[in-house]
Design a protein around this motif. Structure first.
Motif, PDB file in Angstrom:
ATOM      1  N   THR A 111     -19.632  26.854 -29.443  1.00 48.01           N
ATOM      2  CA  THR A 111     -19.225  25.748 -28.570  1.00 48.01           C
ATOM      3  C   THR A 111     -17.692  25.643 -28.579  1.00 48.01           C
ATOM      4  O   THR A 111     -17.012  26.210 -29.447  1.00 48.01           O
ATOM      5  N   ASN A 153     -19.456  20.234 -26.733  1.00 52.41           N
ATOM      6  CA  ASN A 153     -20.599  20.979 -27.272  1.00 52.41           C
ATOM      7  C   ASN A 153     -21.121  22.054 -26.319  1.00 52.41           C
ATOM      8  O   ASN A 153     -22.139  22.688 -26.598  1.00 52.41           O
ATOM      9  N   SER A 154     -20.396  22.255 -25.199  1.00 51.54           N
ATOM     10  CA  SER A 154     -20.767  23.376 -24.313  1.00 51.54           C
ATOM     11  C   SER A 154     -20.191  24.667 -24.877  1.00 51.54           C
ATOM     12  O   SER A 154     -19.185  24.656 -25.603  1.00 51.54           O
ATOM     13  N   LEU A 155     -20.788  25.756 -24.463  1.00 52.53           N
ATOM     14  CA  LEU A 155     -20.270  27.052 -24.921  1.00 52.53           C
ATOM     15  C   LEU A 155     -18.869  27.298 -24.357  1.00 52.53           C
ATOM     16  O   LEU A 155     -18.612  27.055 -23.165  1.00 52.53           O
TER      17      LEU A 155
END
Ligand SMILES: Nc1ncnc2c1ncn2[C@@H]1O[C@H](COP(=O)(O)OP(=O)(O)OP(=O)(O)O)[C@@H](O)[C@H]1O
Length: 263
Positions: A111, A153-155
């Motif tokens: 993330t 928390n996104s890639l």
């Protein structure tokens, strides 16, 4: 003039890197020959030159990448903070002081938050509140925080190319480095992001030394206090950047290169 002030500060500053008779080879092939130069604290030191001049090899030798490549050999002396890096017992300690940004973003499959938190975690920082502060600080310094604060928390790999390159810079900053080395960071980045990153670098030099390898001579002119011109495995000339661009050069090859007569 801003340029004159930048140079004056750099000339008074202590030496961060001292390079003596540095020769780099891959097997029998000489990538860089007998380079002598000094890089001072808080300067942006530009390295310009055409392909295969030895620019990347120079950066690799400072980071002791020869330890990963049995074909690569380094002769001469590189002193970092006064210590000969060939004699260091702990190469990881050296690397932890040096942040590196490559031409293409090298995202970890993590993330956004973890890309930046990884290095502090490896240094033993596990407190969530401490990590939150470090992540926000590094992303802010890399001019990325406002764009990602709601999706930490996104890639990281889902970000645009320009954002990923700024994430790479944030990750480099999370090491709290003394020295930041950038190798043609803008090669795959749009012009607007390039200018944003250039502004970031102008701020960062207050806290660290920066080596900027660039294929854009005007980028060196905008950012670097001093610049070295590498050509065909040779460091042809090192000078105050403005001198290189205003004709006060010692070598005709430097003049021809900055004037775009070859590239
Ligand atoms: N891992 C390697 N193994 C063998 N030869 C190499 C290796 N890396 C670089 N070289 C050679 O060393 C010389 C210098 O390469 P280097 O990548 O340092 O130049 P550069 O100025 O950074 O070029 P570019 O701008 O294209 O990245 C070149 O002749 C190159 O082919």
């Amino acid at each position: 003039m801003v340029e004159t002030e930048q140079v004056a500060v750099a000339e008074e500053a202590p030496v961060k890197l001292e390079i003596n008779d540095l020769t780099i080879k891959y097997g029998q092939h000489t990538a860089l020959k007998e380079v002598n130069l000094e890089i001072r604290e808080h300067e942006v030191f530009g390295i310009i030159g055409p392909a295969n001049a030895g620019k990347t090899s120079f950066l690799k030798s400072i980071n002791r990448m020869d330890t990963f490549d049995t074909n690569m050999s380094v002769e001469g002396q590189i002193k970092f903070n006064g210590l000969d890096i060939q004699n260091l017992q702990n190469i990881y300690a050296l690397r932890s002081r040096i942040g590196v940004v490559f031409p293409l973003p090298v995202g970890l499959p993590l993330t956004i938050y973890e890309n930046v938190a990884l290095s502090p975690r490896l240094r033993g920082i596990n407190s969530k509140s401490e990590l939150d502060i470090i992540v926000e600080r590094c992303l802010t310094r890399a001019a990325l925080w406002d764009e990602v604060k709601d999706r930490l928390n996104s890639l990281g790999s889902l970000l645009s190319g320009g954002q990923q390159q700024r994430l790479t810079i944030a990750r480099a900053l999370s090491q709290d480095p003394d020295l930041l080395m950038l190798d043609e960071f803008s090669i795959a980045v749009d012009p607007v992001t390039t200018m944003r990153i250039e502004d970031v670098l102008k701020e960062l030099k207050k806290d660290m030394t920066i080596i900027l390898v660039t294929n854009l001579v005007q980028q060196a002119r905008r950012l670097a206090d001093r610049t070295a011109f590498f050509l065909e495995n040779e460091c042809v000339e090192v000078g105050n950047t403005e001198d290189l661009f205003t004709g006060e050069v010692k070598d005709q090859r430097t003049r021809d290169y900055v004037e775009g007569k070859f590239g």
